[in-house]
Design a protein around this motif. Structure first.
Motif, PDB file in Angstrom:
ATOM      1  N   CYS A   1     -37.642  56.091 -37.532  1.00  0.00           N
ATOM      2  CA  CYS A   1     -37.791  57.540 -37.469  1.00  0.00           C
ATOM      3  C   CYS A   1     -38.299  58.038 -38.819  1.00  0.00           C
ATOM      4  O   CYS A   1     -37.661  57.788 -39.850  1.00  0.00           O
ATOM      5  CB  CYS A   1     -36.453  58.190 -37.123  1.00  0.00           C
ATOM      6  N   GLY A   2     -39.445  58.709 -38.811  1.00  0.00           N
ATOM      7  CA  GLY A   2     -40.028  59.202 -40.047  1.00  0.00           C
ATOM      8  C   GLY A   2     -41.121  58.276 -40.557  1.00  0.00           C
ATOM      9  O   GLY A   2     -41.182  57.092 -40.224  1.00  0.00           O
ATOM     10  N   LEU A   3     -41.985  58.825 -41.405  1.00  0.00           N
ATOM     11  CA  LEU A   3     -43.156  58.084 -41.873  1.00  0.00           C
ATOM     12  C   LEU A   3     -42.779  56.869 -42.716  1.00  0.00           C
ATOM     13  O   LEU A   3     -43.458  55.838 -42.659  1.00  0.00           O
ATOM     14  CB  LEU A   3     -44.062  59.021 -42.668  1.00  0.00           C
ATOM     15  N   GLU A   4     -41.706  56.958 -43.489  1.00  0.00           N
ATOM     16  CA  GLU A   4     -41.321  55.828 -44.342  1.00  0.00           C
ATOM     17  C   GLU A   4     -40.943  54.615 -43.501  1.00  0.00           C
ATOM     18  O   GLU A   4     -41.368  53.480 -43.776  1.00  0.00           O
ATOM     19  CB  GLU A   4     -40.161  56.233 -45.251  1.00  0.00           C
ATOM     20  N   ALA A   5     -40.146  54.836 -42.460  1.00  0.00           N
ATOM     21  CA  ALA A   5     -39.753  53.739 -41.575  1.00  0.00           C
ATOM     22  C   ALA A   5     -40.961  53.202 -40.811  1.00  0.00           C
ATOM     23  O   ALA A   5     -41.114  51.981 -40.643  1.00  0.00           O
ATOM     24  CB  ALA A   5     -38.674  54.209 -40.603  1.00  0.00           C
ATOM     25  N   LEU A   6     -41.838  54.088 -40.355  1.00  0.00           N
ATOM     26  CA  LEU A   6     -43.020  53.660 -39.617  1.00  0.00           C
ATOM     27  C   LEU A   6     -43.974  52.861 -40.492  1.00  0.00           C
ATOM     28  O   LEU A   6     -44.692  51.985 -39.995  1.00  0.00           O
ATOM     29  CB  LEU A   6     -43.741  54.871 -39.023  1.00  0.00           C
ATOM     30  N   GLU A   7     -43.999  53.153 -41.787  1.00  0.00           N
ATOM     31  CA  GLU A   7     -44.820  52.362 -42.715  1.00  0.00           C
ATOM     32  C   GLU A   7     -44.368  50.906 -42.728  1.00  0.00           C
ATOM     33  O   GLU A   7     -45.187  49.986 -42.755  1.00  0.00           O
ATOM     34  CB  GLU A   7     -44.750  52.955 -44.120  1.00  0.00           C
ATOM     35  N   ARG A   8     -43.050  50.678 -42.714  1.00  0.00           N
ATOM     36  CA  ARG A   8     -42.535  49.294 -42.703  1.00  0.00           C
ATOM     37  C   ARG A   8     -42.926  48.595 -41.402  1.00  0.00           C
ATOM     38  O   ARG A   8     -43.302  47.419 -41.407  1.00  0.00           O
ATOM     39  CB  ARG A   8     -41.017  49.295 -42.877  1.00  0.00           C
ATOM     40  N   LEU A   9     -42.815  49.316 -40.287  1.00  0.00           N
ATOM     41  CA  LEU A   9     -43.198  48.733 -39.008  1.00  0.00           C
ATOM     42  C   LEU A   9     -44.693  48.419 -38.988  1.00  0.00           C
ATOM     43  O   LEU A   9     -45.117  47.372 -38.490  1.00  0.00           O
ATOM     44  CB  LEU A   9     -42.839  49.700 -37.878  1.00  0.00           C
ATOM     45  N   LYS A  10     -45.489  49.314 -39.552  1.00  0.00           N
ATOM     46  CA  LYS A  10     -46.941  49.108 -39.620  1.00  0.00           C
ATOM     47  C   LYS A  10     -47.276  47.830 -40.375  1.00  0.00           C
ATOM     48  O   LYS A  10     -48.124  47.036 -39.941  1.00  0.00           O
ATOM     49  CB  LYS A  10     -47.584  50.314 -40.313  1.00  0.00           C
ATOM     50  N   GLU A  11     -46.602  47.606 -41.504  1.00  0.00           N
ATOM     51  CA  GLU A  11     -46.860  46.406 -42.299  1.00  0.00           C
ATOM     52  C   GLU A  11     -46.471  45.150 -41.533  1.00  0.00           C
ATOM     53  O   GLU A  11     -47.172  44.133 -41.583  1.00  0.00           O
ATOM     54  CB  GLU A  11     -46.104  46.473 -43.629  1.00  0.00           C
ATOM     55  N   THR A  12     -45.350  45.201 -40.825  1.00  0.00           N
ATOM     56  CA  THR A  12     -44.908  44.045 -40.042  1.00  0.00           C
ATOM     57  C   THR A  12     -45.897  43.731 -38.928  1.00  0.00           C
ATOM     58  O   THR A  12     -46.231  42.565 -38.682  1.00  0.00           O
ATOM     59  CB  THR A  12     -43.519  44.314 -39.428  1.00  0.00           C
ATOM     60  N   LEU A  13     -46.380  44.765 -38.260  1.00  0.00           N
ATOM     61  CA  LEU A  13     -47.274  44.563 -37.117  1.00  0.00           C
ATOM     62  C   LEU A  13     -48.658  44.077 -37.528  1.00  0.00           C
ATOM     63  O   LEU A  13     -49.215  43.164 -36.920  1.00  0.00           O
ATOM     64  CB  LEU A  13     -47.418  45.878 -36.337  1.00  0.00           C
ATOM     65  N   TYR A  14     -49.213  44.698 -38.572  1.00  0.00           N
ATOM     66  CA  TYR A  14     -50.634  44.495 -38.820  1.00  0.00           C
ATOM     67  C   TYR A  14     -50.988  43.934 -40.202  1.00  0.00           C
ATOM     68  O   TYR A  14     -52.050  43.325 -40.331  1.00  0.00           O
ATOM     69  CB  TYR A  14     -51.388  45.820 -38.606  1.00  0.00           C
ATOM     70  N   ALA A  15     -50.145  44.141 -41.192  1.00  0.00           N
ATOM     71  CA  ALA A  15     -50.476  43.694 -42.557  1.00  0.00           C
ATOM     72  C   ALA A  15     -51.900  44.130 -42.909  1.00  0.00           C
ATOM     73  O   ALA A  15     -52.154  45.318 -43.013  1.00  0.00           O
ATOM     74  CB  ALA A  15     -50.280  42.189 -42.688  1.00  0.00           C
ATOM     75  N   ASP A  16     -52.830  43.176 -43.044  1.00  0.00           N
ATOM     76  CA  ASP A  16     -54.214  43.511 -43.398  1.00  0.00           C
ATOM     77  C   ASP A  16     -55.148  43.599 -42.191  1.00  0.00           C
ATOM     78  O   ASP A  16     -56.357  43.735 -42.348  1.00  0.00           O
ATOM     79  CB  ASP A  16     -54.777  42.468 -44.382  1.00  0.00           C
TER      80      ASP A  16
END
Length: 395
Positions: A293-308
């Motif tokens: 919930c929130g952009l900070e948490a979604l940033e972590r999920l984004k890195e896990t899913l896609y990295a580069d």
């Protein structure tokens, strides 16, 4: 425009995955809209922002919106809504009840498809990410043009012309008796215009270069079954799935004995996800210690899913499963590269087809068209296992 549809059973985390995908697309410079068409909206909660029917900018290159079926109905089919309301009020319903019942079952899902088509036509965004209704049931509406096409062209259009000619003659006698007017030209034209929009959208959604579905699932028995069923229906309508996201996997660093049996169960179901959706790629996402919930948490999920990685890529281009109809017979075609036919064993239980290849087993939940039939033979051609189905009396 690139269209990415996130779907899965309710509660698996598809909204969080859609939001995190939007963050990564925007980060790469794509002008991105994340649109929730799920009546039980949670996209605003995921971003921790107030969202409405109109797109709101979340950050640079990223917008988000939650579909309001009432507003979409008024904008696209307002004349029909007002006519249905008039008919219901003439039958004794009060204004509020008539307004509510004027929204026919399934209309919110149809309006989600229409809004997708509008964004595609406008070309304002580079990427459109859809947080769709659970299990993608809205995509079953892709059969609408096929089912209604003949009726619309051969019957509805002539009826529309007859209605326009007779209305001035019949209306003076009809309204005093019925309490409401006959439908006017605007009301009569709206269904056909709607049909044309859905028919045009079907061509976009079945273009696997433009559109991809990503299935979000959890390592749990019922959730996996629902995901397999969704994949079967998507394949039935030639909508390509290019990625599976296995979400909420308990990390190895969790060693509390309370979670031991759960981890063992997840290990078994993780393997089933890889086996049953093969050769589709599978991304695994851990169960985080906090809400997404929130952009900070979604940033972590984004890195896990896609990295580069670039999420707009097509992760898998082959059609992994398709249903082919030849006259009154159906065939199910599965992409199984490099598998000799003599290693394949088939059994069917209820609406499930069990495929054993050596030491590996794959369970498929069949579309309704095949669930009532029995396998009647199989052969390998061009890396596809083609399974013919027939009535039990013919097998």
């Amino acid at each position: 425009m690139r269209l990415i549809l996130m779907t899965g059973k309710g509660g698996v985390g598809k909204t969080s995955v859609a939001a995190a995908t939007g963050l990564r697309c925007a980060e790469l410079g794509y002008k991105t809209l994340v649109l929730s068409t799920d009546p039980a909206h949670s996209l605003a909660d995921s971003f921790d922002l107030e969202l409405g029917h109109d797109a709101r900018e979340v950050r640079a290159n990223l917008w988000a919106a939650e579909l309001d079926a009432l507003m979409e109905l008024e904008g696209n089919w307002g004349s029909v809504k007002r006519y249905i309301t008039q008919v219901l009020q003439a039958r004794g319903l009060d204004g509020v009840q008539a307004e509510e019942l004027a929204i026919l079952p399934g209309m919110d899902e149809i309006f989600g498809l229409v809004r997708m088509k509008r964004h595609y036509d406008e070309g304002e965004y580079d990427v459109l990410i859809i947080d769709s209704a659970p299990t993608g049931t809205a995509l079953r509406l892709l059969s609408l043009p096929e089912v209604t096409g003949w009726y619309m062209r051969r019957f509805y259009k002539p009826l529309q012309k007859v209605s326009a000619a007779l209305r001035p003659l019949v209306e003076p006698f009809f309204k005093p008796i019925a309490g409401f007017s006959l439908p006017d030209k605007e009301v009569m034209e709206a269904p056909y215009e709607f049909y044309q929009q859905i028919e045009a959208l079907e061509k976009i959604l079945t273009d696997n270069v433009v559109t991809s579905v990503r299935l979000v699932t959890n390592p749990e028995k019922m959730v996996i079954k629902e995901s397999l069923r969704a994949h079967a229906y998507l394949s039935l309508y030639n909508v390509a799935t290019d990625l599976v996201v296995a979400n909420r996997i308990i990390p190895d660093q969790v060693t509390d004995p309370f979670f031991q049996r759960w981890k063992e169960s997840q290990q078994q179901y993780r393997q089933e996800i890889h086996d049953n959706f093969s050769p589709l790629p599978v991304k695994e996402v851990p169960l985080y210690s906090e809400e997404m919930c929130g952009l900070e948490a979604l940033e972590r999920l984004k890195e896990t899913l896609y990295a580069d990685e670039d999420p707009t890529q097509v992760y898998y281009r082959e059609t992994t499963m398709r249903v082919v109809q030849d006259k009154n017979q159906y065939s199910l075609e599965l992409y199984l590269p490099g598998i000799p036919k003599d290693q394949v064993q088939l059994t069917k239980t209820g609406d499930e087809l069990n495929i054993r290849i050596g030491n590996h087993r794959r369970n498929l939940v069949l579309p309704q068209a095949l669930a009532a039939l029995q396998p009647a033979g199989a052969k390998m051609e061009d890396d596809y296992l083609r399974i013919r189905f027939a009535d039990a009396a013919q097998v």
